[in-house]
Design an enzyme around this catalytic site. Sequence first.
Site, mmCIF file in Angstrom:
data_model
loop_
_atom_site.group_PDB
_atom_site.id
_atom_site.type_symbol
_atom_site.label_atom_id
_atom_site.label_comp_id
_atom_site.label_asym_id
_atom_site.label_seq_id
_atom_site.Cartn_x
_atom_site.Cartn_y
_atom_site.Cartn_z
ATOM 1 N N GLY A 1 -28.784 11.270 39.241
ATOM 2 C CA GLY A 1 -29.237 10.204 40.136
ATOM 3 C C GLY A 1 -28.302 10.047 41.310
ATOM 4 O O GLY A 1 -27.253 10.689 41.373
ATOM 5 N N MET A 2 -28.700 9.189 42.236
ATOM 6 C CA MET A 2 -27.856 8.945 43.403
ATOM 7 C C MET A 2 -27.060 7.660 43.185
ATOM 8 O O MET A 2 -27.634 6.621 42.854
ATOM 9 C CB MET A 2 -28.730 8.816 44.667
ATOM 10 N N ASN B 1 -23.034 14.667 36.085
ATOM 11 C CA ASN B 1 -21.565 14.650 36.191
ATOM 12 C C ASN B 1 -20.934 15.507 35.095
ATOM 13 O O ASN B 1 -19.993 16.279 35.344
ATOM 14 C CB ASN B 1 -21.019 13.220 36.047
ATOM 15 N N ASN C 1 -15.954 5.631 24.551
ATOM 16 C CA ASN C 1 -14.774 4.880 24.987
ATOM 17 C C ASN C 1 -14.501 3.779 23.960
ATOM 18 O O ASN C 1 -15.244 3.622 22.977
ATOM 19 C CB ASN C 1 -14.939 4.354 26.421
ATOM 20 N N GLY D 1 -8.919 5.301 28.387
ATOM 21 C CA GLY D 1 -8.535 5.047 29.773
ATOM 22 C C GLY D 1 -7.174 5.640 30.086
ATOM 23 O O GLY D 1 -6.907 6.811 29.757
ATOM 24 N N GLY D 2 -6.291 4.836 30.654
ATOM 25 C CA GLY D 2 -4.955 5.312 31.027
ATOM 26 C C GLY D 2 -4.082 5.664 29.836
ATOM 27 O O GLY D 2 -2.989 6.225 30.005
ATOM 28 N N ASP E 1 -10.574 5.261 41.781
ATOM 29 C CA ASP E 1 -11.905 4.894 41.292
ATOM 30 C C ASP E 1 -12.111 5.544 39.918
ATOM 31 O O ASP E 1 -12.032 6.770 39.792
ATOM 32 C CB ASP E 1 -12.963 5.410 42.299
ATOM 33 N N GLY F 1 -14.891 9.333 32.528
ATOM 34 C CA GLY F 1 -15.346 9.692 31.180
ATOM 35 C C GLY F 1 -16.206 10.946 31.199
ATOM 36 O O GLY F 1 -16.159 11.769 30.275
ATOM 37 N N ASP F 2 -16.992 11.105 32.259
ATOM 38 C CA ASP F 2 -17.836 12.305 32.369
ATOM 39 C C ASP F 2 -16.967 13.552 32.596
ATOM 40 O O ASP F 2 -17.245 14.613 32.022
ATOM 41 C CB ASP F 2 -18.823 12.148 33.530
HETATM 42 O O1 RIB Z 1 -20.477 7.693 34.303
HETATM 43 C C1 RIB Z 1 -20.611 7.451 35.663
HETATM 44 C C2 RIB Z 1 -22.053 7.484 36.052
HETATM 45 O O2 RIB Z 1 -22.724 6.427 35.413
HETATM 46 C C3 RIB Z 1 -22.307 7.288 37.522
HETATM 47 O O3 RIB Z 1 -22.306 8.498 38.247
HETATM 48 C C4 RIB Z 1 -23.632 6.563 37.554
HETATM 49 O O4 RIB Z 1 -24.664 7.381 37.992
HETATM 50 C C5 RIB Z 1 -23.860 6.084 36.137
HETATM 51 O O5 RIB Z 1 -24.911 6.718 35.576
#
Ligand code: RIB
EC number: 2.7.1.15
Length: 285
Positions: free
Chosen positions: A11-12, A43, A182, A204-205, A228, A233-234
């Site tokens: 998705g965008m 991702n 997570n 996380g960190g 950011d 996680g991806d």
């Molecule tokens: O895990 C991050 C993603 O979660 C973002 O890219 C957004 O699209 C959401 O699906």
Amino acid sequence: MARIVVVGSIGMDLVTTTGKRPEPGETVLGTGFEMVPGGKGSNQAIAARRAGGEVEFVGAVGDDRFAPDLRRVLSDAGVGAERLRSLDGSCGIAAIVVDSAGENSIVVVPGANGRMTDLTAEDLDTIAAADILMCQLEIPAETVLAAARHAHAHGTVVLLNPSPVQQLPPELWEVVDIAVVNEGEAEQLSSALDTVAHLVITRGGDGATYRGPDANLSHPGVHVDVIDTTGAGDAFTGAFAAHWHEGPTTALAWGCTAGALATTKLGASASIPNRTDIERLLAEQ
Ligand code: RIB
């Protein structure tokens, strides 16, 4: 090289940056806006490819103006997109707010991802031929279940990142080999995760932990300057999957390093590190 198939979302991402994320009913001024391809499935596919895997993506875009950019982000990354279908209607989008600490809030509108209810014979062949199937929960759970069952029946390892978290039918957990969650997801899913052979919790960190039949492991956090956290996680999950065949210790190290690097830039797909950058930081640890 691991052969990985992702059945998942694309998705965008509509990303706004701001000093402070708004409270309910509050309006705040933002500092920037960008549109960056995202979606957890896409991702993770890009992350696995950049970390050295051979990756096919099974998913759906709509027919709106976002579709060409979403197709392009996969092909530019070298992810196989032959099984990416075009459906009528809108693409998936995510409205994302990132604050000055790099933390985010995300609302996902599934669009075409929510309409991905069928797997074709070619999709199923692709799953059966892969070493690892990776799924998340931004497409219908029934589609994830069908993909996972088919993978399980053909000896393909099933890796599930159950995000956004939801309660799932027990028959899905029965065919999951690896779960990557997570800390919040681990708490919400609690006993559902007990039957999973390999459980990875990202912290996380603070790095990540692994619980498996032969070992309990942990990898410390990798120190970086955070811009950011979206997509971290991806990046972890994709890199972990690409190196799973080298054992959990190596996979954890790749995951933690890729995840940390992904926090140093704005945007999900745009921040996913390539193999050289991950190897350089791994060598420094
Ligand atoms: O895990 C991050 C993603 O979660 C973002 O890219 C957004 O699209 C959401 O699906």
